[in-house]
Design a protein around this motif. Structure first.
Motif, PDB file in Angstrom:
ATOM      1  N   PRO A   1       0.817  -1.227   0.000  1.00 24.43           N
ATOM      2  CA  PRO A   1       0.000   0.000   0.000  1.00 24.43           C
ATOM      3  C   PRO A   1       0.847   1.273   0.000  1.00 24.43           C
ATOM      4  CG  PRO A   1      -0.895  -1.582   1.557  1.00 24.43           C
ATOM      5  CD  PRO A   1       0.434  -2.120   1.137  1.00 24.43           C
ATOM      6  N   GLN A   2       1.941   1.274   0.768  1.00 25.46           N
ATOM      7  CA  GLN A   2       2.807   2.459   0.797  1.00 25.46           C
ATOM      8  C   GLN A   2       3.469   2.703  -0.560  1.00 25.46           C
ATOM      9  OE1 GLN A   2       2.447   0.061   3.145  1.00 25.46           O
ATOM     10  NE2 GLN A   2       3.620   0.584   4.997  1.00 25.46           N
ATOM     11  N   VAL A   3       3.877   1.618  -1.222  1.00 24.08           N
ATOM     12  CA  VAL A   3       4.509   1.779  -2.542  1.00 24.08           C
ATOM     13  C   VAL A   3       3.487   2.281  -3.555  1.00 24.08           C
ATOM     14  CG1 VAL A   3       5.750   0.615  -4.393  1.00 24.08           C
ATOM     15  CG2 VAL A   3       6.227   0.006  -2.011  1.00 24.08           C
ATOM     16  N   ILE A   4       2.257   1.752  -3.496  1.00 19.90           N
ATOM     17  CA  ILE A   4       1.209   2.245  -4.400  1.00 19.90           C
ATOM     18  C   ILE A   4       1.013   3.739  -4.211  1.00 19.90           C
ATOM     19  CG2 ILE A   4      -1.266   2.172  -4.899  1.00 19.90           C
ATOM     20  CD1 ILE A   4      -1.220  -0.814  -4.247  1.00 19.90           C
ATOM     21  N   ASP A   5       0.885   4.181  -2.961  1.00 16.52           N
ATOM     22  CA  ASP A   5       0.665   5.601  -2.694  1.00 16.52           C
ATOM     23  C   ASP A   5       1.808   6.453  -3.243  1.00 16.52           C
ATOM     24  OD1 ASP A   5      -1.696   5.050  -1.415  1.00 16.52           O
ATOM     25  OD2 ASP A   5      -0.857   5.131   0.617  1.00 16.52           O
ATOM     26  N   ALA A   6       3.031   5.937  -3.164  1.00 25.48           N
ATOM     27  CA  ALA A   6       4.186   6.715  -3.607  1.00 25.48           C
ATOM     28  C   ALA A   6       4.300   6.775  -5.123  1.00 25.48           C
ATOM     29  CB  ALA A   6       5.468   6.117  -3.014  1.00 25.48           C
ATOM     30  N   VAL A   7       3.940   5.682  -5.803  1.00 24.24           N
ATOM     31  CA  VAL A   7       4.307   5.533  -7.214  1.00 24.24           C
ATOM     32  C   VAL A   7       3.157   5.802  -8.181  1.00 24.24           C
ATOM     33  CG1 VAL A   7       5.139   3.830  -8.910  1.00 24.24           C
ATOM     34  CG2 VAL A   7       6.169   3.935  -6.629  1.00 24.24           C
ATOM     35  N   HIS A   8       1.906   5.668  -7.720  1.00 23.52           N
ATOM     36  CA  HIS A   8       0.815   5.676  -8.692  1.00 23.52           C
ATOM     37  C   HIS A   8       0.680   6.998  -9.430  1.00 23.52           C
ATOM     38  CE1 HIS A   8      -1.672   7.916  -5.757  1.00 23.52           C
ATOM     39  NE2 HIS A   8      -2.428   8.217  -6.793  1.00 23.52           N
ATOM     40  N   GLY A   9       1.199   8.094  -8.881  1.00 20.39           N
ATOM     41  CA  GLY A   9       1.092   9.379  -9.556  1.00 20.39           C
ATOM     42  C   GLY A   9       2.093   9.575 -10.679  1.00 20.39           C
ATOM     43  N   LEU A  10       3.072   8.677 -10.799  1.00 22.36           N
ATOM     44  CA  LEU A  10       4.028   8.768 -11.908  1.00 22.36           C
ATOM     45  C   LEU A  10       3.360   8.359 -13.213  1.00 22.36           C
ATOM     46  CD1 LEU A  10       7.144   7.076 -10.209  1.00 22.36           C
ATOM     47  CD2 LEU A  10       6.718   9.533 -10.514  1.00 22.36           C
ATOM     48  N   ASP A  11       4.010   8.667 -14.304  1.00 20.08           N
ATOM     49  CA  ASP A  11       3.464   8.311 -15.611  1.00 20.08           C
ATOM     50  C   ASP A  11       3.799   6.854 -15.930  1.00 20.08           C
ATOM     51  OD1 ASP A  11       2.228   8.518 -18.066  1.00 20.08           O
ATOM     52  OD2 ASP A  11       4.019   9.338 -19.072  1.00 20.08           O
TER      53      ASP A  11
ATOM     54  N   ASP B   1      -7.451   5.090  -8.804  1.00 17.13           N
ATOM     55  CA  ASP B   1      -7.812   4.846 -10.200  1.00 17.13           C
ATOM     56  C   ASP B   1      -6.542   4.623 -11.021  1.00 17.13           C
ATOM     57  OD1 ASP B   1     -10.450   5.207  -9.550  1.00 17.13           O
ATOM     58  OD2 ASP B   1     -10.529   7.297 -10.240  1.00 17.13           O
ATOM     59  N   GLY B   2      -6.644   3.685 -11.955  1.00 16.56           N
ATOM     60  CA  GLY B   2      -5.511   3.426 -12.838  1.00 16.56           C
ATOM     61  C   GLY B   2      -4.561   2.366 -12.341  1.00 16.56           C
TER      62      GLY B   2
ATOM     63  N   PRO C   1       8.525   7.863   0.268  1.00 16.27           N
ATOM     64  CA  PRO C   1       7.819   8.137  -0.992  1.00 16.27           C
ATOM     65  C   PRO C   1       8.695   8.854  -2.019  1.00 16.27           C
ATOM     66  CG  PRO C   1       6.367   8.567   0.856  1.00 16.27           C
ATOM     67  CD  PRO C   1       7.714   8.274   1.442  1.00 16.27           C
ATOM     68  N   ASP C   2       9.441   9.862  -1.593  1.00 15.83           N
ATOM     69  CA  ASP C   2      10.294  10.586  -2.541  1.00 15.83           C
ATOM     70  C   ASP C   2      11.360   9.667  -3.134  1.00 15.83           C
ATOM     71  OD1 ASP C   2       8.881  12.914  -2.197  1.00 15.83           O
ATOM     72  OD2 ASP C   2      10.309  13.814  -0.787  1.00 15.83           O
ATOM     73  N   ARG C   3      11.969   8.836  -2.286  1.00 15.07           N
ATOM     74  CA  ARG C   3      13.024   7.953  -2.783  1.00 15.07           C
ATOM     75  C   ARG C   3      12.457   6.891  -3.710  1.00 15.07           C
ATOM     76  NH1 ARG C   3      18.101   6.085  -0.796  1.00 15.07           N
ATOM     77  NH2 ARG C   3      19.075   5.077  -2.605  1.00 15.07           N
ATOM     78  N   LEU C   4      11.293   6.360  -3.390  1.00 12.47           N
ATOM     79  CA  LEU C   4      10.673   5.371  -4.263  1.00 12.47           C
ATOM     80  C   LEU C   4      10.376   5.966  -5.634  1.00 12.47           C
ATOM     81  CD1 LEU C   4       8.222   3.705  -1.715  1.00 12.47           C
ATOM     82  CD2 LEU C   4      10.104   2.550  -2.891  1.00 12.47           C
ATOM     83  N   ARG C   5       9.812   7.154  -5.650  1.00 16.65           N
ATOM     84  CA  ARG C   5       9.507   7.786  -6.945  1.00 16.65           C
ATOM     85  C   ARG C   5      10.781   8.043  -7.737  1.00 16.65           C
ATOM     86  NH1 ARG C   5       5.296  10.226  -3.807  1.00 16.65           N
ATOM     87  NH2 ARG C   5       6.707  11.866  -3.060  1.00 16.65           N
ATOM     88  N   ALA C   6      11.810   8.495  -7.048  1.00 14.26           N
ATOM     89  CA  ALA C   6      13.070   8.798  -7.739  1.00 14.26           C
ATOM     90  C   ALA C   6      13.691   7.533  -8.316  1.00 14.26           C
ATOM     91  CB  ALA C   6      14.040   9.473  -6.768  1.00 14.26           C
ATOM     92  N   GLU C   7      13.675   6.433  -7.557  1.00 15.82           N
ATOM     93  CA  GLU C   7      14.298   5.198  -8.033  1.00 15.82           C
ATOM     94  C   GLU C   7      13.503   4.581  -9.178  1.00 15.82           C
ATOM     95  OE1 GLU C   7      17.180   4.314  -7.441  1.00 15.82           O
ATOM     96  OE2 GLU C   7      17.672   5.456  -5.634  1.00 15.82           O
ATOM     97  N   VAL C   8      12.179   4.606  -9.104  1.00 15.56           N
ATOM     98  CA  VAL C   8      11.373   4.076 -10.199  1.00 15.56           C
ATOM     99  C   VAL C   8      11.632   4.867 -11.476  1.00 15.56           C
ATOM    100  CG1 VAL C   8       9.010   3.821 -11.063  1.00 15.56           C
ATOM    101  CG2 VAL C   8       9.584   3.078  -8.739  1.00 15.56           C
ATOM    102  N   THR C   9      11.655   6.176 -11.364  1.00 15.95           N
ATOM    103  CA  THR C   9      11.922   7.024 -12.530  1.00 15.95           C
ATOM    104  C   THR C   9      13.294   6.722 -13.111  1.00 15.95           C
ATOM    105  OG1 THR C   9      10.500   8.765 -11.631  1.00 15.95           O
ATOM    106  CG2 THR C   9      12.088   9.403 -13.327  1.00 15.95           C
ATOM    107  N   ARG C  10      14.289   6.595 -12.232  1.00 19.04           N
ATOM    108  CA  ARG C  10      15.667   6.343 -12.694  1.00 19.04           C
ATOM    109  C   ARG C  10      15.802   4.967 -13.345  1.00 19.04           C
ATOM    110  NH1 ARG C  10      20.566   4.287 -10.491  1.00 19.04           N
ATOM    111  NH2 ARG C  10      19.528   3.703  -8.536  1.00 19.04           N
ATOM    112  N   LEU C  11      15.214   3.938 -12.742  1.00 19.13           N
ATOM    113  CA  LEU C  11      15.365   2.593 -13.279  1.00 19.13           C
ATOM    114  C   LEU C  11      14.620   2.419 -14.601  1.00 19.13           C
ATOM    115  CD1 LEU C  11      15.062   0.560  -9.963  1.00 19.13           C
ATOM    116  CD2 LEU C  11      17.100   0.773 -11.393  1.00 19.13           C
ATOM    117  N   LEU C  12      13.503   3.119 -14.760  1.00 18.21           N
ATOM    118  CA  LEU C  12      12.787   3.022 -16.034  1.00 18.21           C
ATOM    119  C   LEU C  12      13.541   3.719 -17.166  1.00 18.21           C
ATOM    120  CD1 LEU C  12       9.102   3.574 -14.883  1.00 18.21           C
ATOM    121  CD2 LEU C  12      10.063   1.485 -15.882  1.00 18.21           C
TER     122      LEU C  12
END
Length: 388
Positions: free
Chosen positions: A238-248, A268-269, A339-350
């Motif tokens: 749930p915490q990862v969903i909250d952090a990441v779902h707003g990314l594209d 949603d989404g 949340p900030d670190r999760l978003r940053a790492e997902v963006t970087r790894l993609l």
């Protein structure tokens, strides 16, 4: 040839044995899978014949003692199991399972008369039973060989069980080790290693309908089965969903039916799939976020996908360490997974080429290893030679 496979009652430890067991059956050999009673239904769902030995052990409660501590505490109240002797802290748990299983496994082996016993590395009743009935023992890994550091202390740890069954001296690592991990991912070893292609088996279940094209990167979020059983607060989905779902990205969340209530209402989404083996999903994904379990890690690498892992158990930390060492992903502690670190790492790894390239190279290496059907010939040879 008769091949007896054995594991203690933990589904992911069973799953790694299934491709080789089925390869043996397809080659015309007799196969039997032995474990504690709790796992018998899961064995049956694989289509393989099973036998119950020993008594169930409260594995969940034992595993709770090995959860990695959090610097922030997080109030989960899980205590650390005391360190006793040398080797991995979890050795006490492995020995408890061995004590539970060994008498029944020896009796089964004497009655069924296998030509070889294949055991996963923490099922220590396996090599004892093989020595007791005088047949070769073959160890099959399910990931990084985390029992290497325990090798020097295993003979002494198994002395009581060995004396009970009058085995004489034997090697707890067996005559050889079947290894489904690529050599560059594995730790350095000095034993006879039989590399085998990793064939994903993440449990029984139908293949879902193909996912529609997302038009943007698809990220699979999965947390295995173990962590939620230990403590729902350690189930970080749930915490990862909250952090990441707003990314594209399109977020694909794979959970069990027991885990679904822990998610609550998802944004949603976010696409949630229930009781679908993760191996059916990753062919259409670009990144995997998970807990660091061997099955998730190797299945992601099989598909050439980089990983973002947040390990909370020692074995998950070990597998995750190899992800980091090979450049195939990033590893965060529970405290670092903000949340900030999760978003940053997902963006970087993609967006990052080197991690994806490293994962693709590991995938190529894995697919170049001998198929399970080819390992059957090695087992036949080992059975013919027997115990020297």
């Amino acid at each position: 040839m008769r091949v007896l496979f054995t594991t203690w009652a933990w589904p992911s430890h069973l799953y790694v044995l299934v491709p080789l067991a089925w390869a043996c059956r397809a080659a015309g050999h007799e196969v039997l899978v032995a474990s504690q009673p709790e796992l018998l239904d899961e064995i049956t769902r694989t289509g393989l014949p099973g036998a119950a030995v020993g008594a169930d052990v409260d594995a969940v409660n034992l595993v709770r003692g090995y959860v990695l501590p959090s610097e922030a505490g997080h109030g989960d109240g899980l205590g650390q199991a005391p360190k006793v002797g040398k080797g991995p802290r979890a050795m006490q748990m492995f020995l408890a399972h061995a004590e539970s299983m060994v008498d029944g496994l020896v009796d089964l082996a004497r009655e069924w008369r296998p030509d070889v016993i294949v055991f996963e590395p923490t099922a220590l009743a396996g090599p004892v039973a093989a020595a007791a009935v005088g047949v070769p023992a073959v160890r099959q890994l399910y990931g990084t060989d985390l029992m290497l550091r325990a090798r020097p202390v295993l003979p002494a740890a198994l002395t009581e069980l060995a004396q009970r069954h009058r085995t004489g001296e034997f090697d707890p690592f067996g005559v050889c080790t079947v290894d489904p991990t690529p050599a560059t991912f594995q730790l350095p070893t000095d034993y006879r290693r039989l590399p085998m292609r990793y064939v994903p088996f993440n449990g029984s279940g139908p293949r879902p309908a193909p996912l529609p094209a997302a038009g943007r990167p698809r990220v699979c979020l999965t947390w295995g089965h173990t962590i939620a059983k230990l403590d729902p607060k350690r189930f970080l989905v749930p915490q990862v969903i909250d952090a990441v779902h707003g990314l594209d990205v399109e977020l694909l969340v794979a959970v069990s039916a027991a885990q679904r209530p822990l998610l609550g209402e998802v944004p949603d989404g976010v696409r949630v799939v229930v009781d679908v083996p993760v191996g059916h999903l990753l062919g259409d994904c670009d990144l995997v976020i998970g807990h660091g379990g061997a099955g998730t890690v190797l299945t992601a690498l099989h598909h050439g996908l980089p990983l973002l892992v947040i390990p909370q158990l020692p074995d998950h930390l070990g597998h995750s360490g190899r992800v980091l060492a090979t450049g195939a992903g990033e590893v965060l502690t529970r405290d670092e997974a903000t949340p900030d670190r999760l978003r940053a790492e997902v963006t970087r790894l993609l967006a990052d080429g080197p991690h994806r390239e490293a994962a693709a190279k590991l995938s190529q290496e894995m697919r170049g290893q001998p198929a399970p059907s080819e390992i059957v010939a090695d087992l036949e040879s080992i059975a013919r030679v027997g115990v020297n």
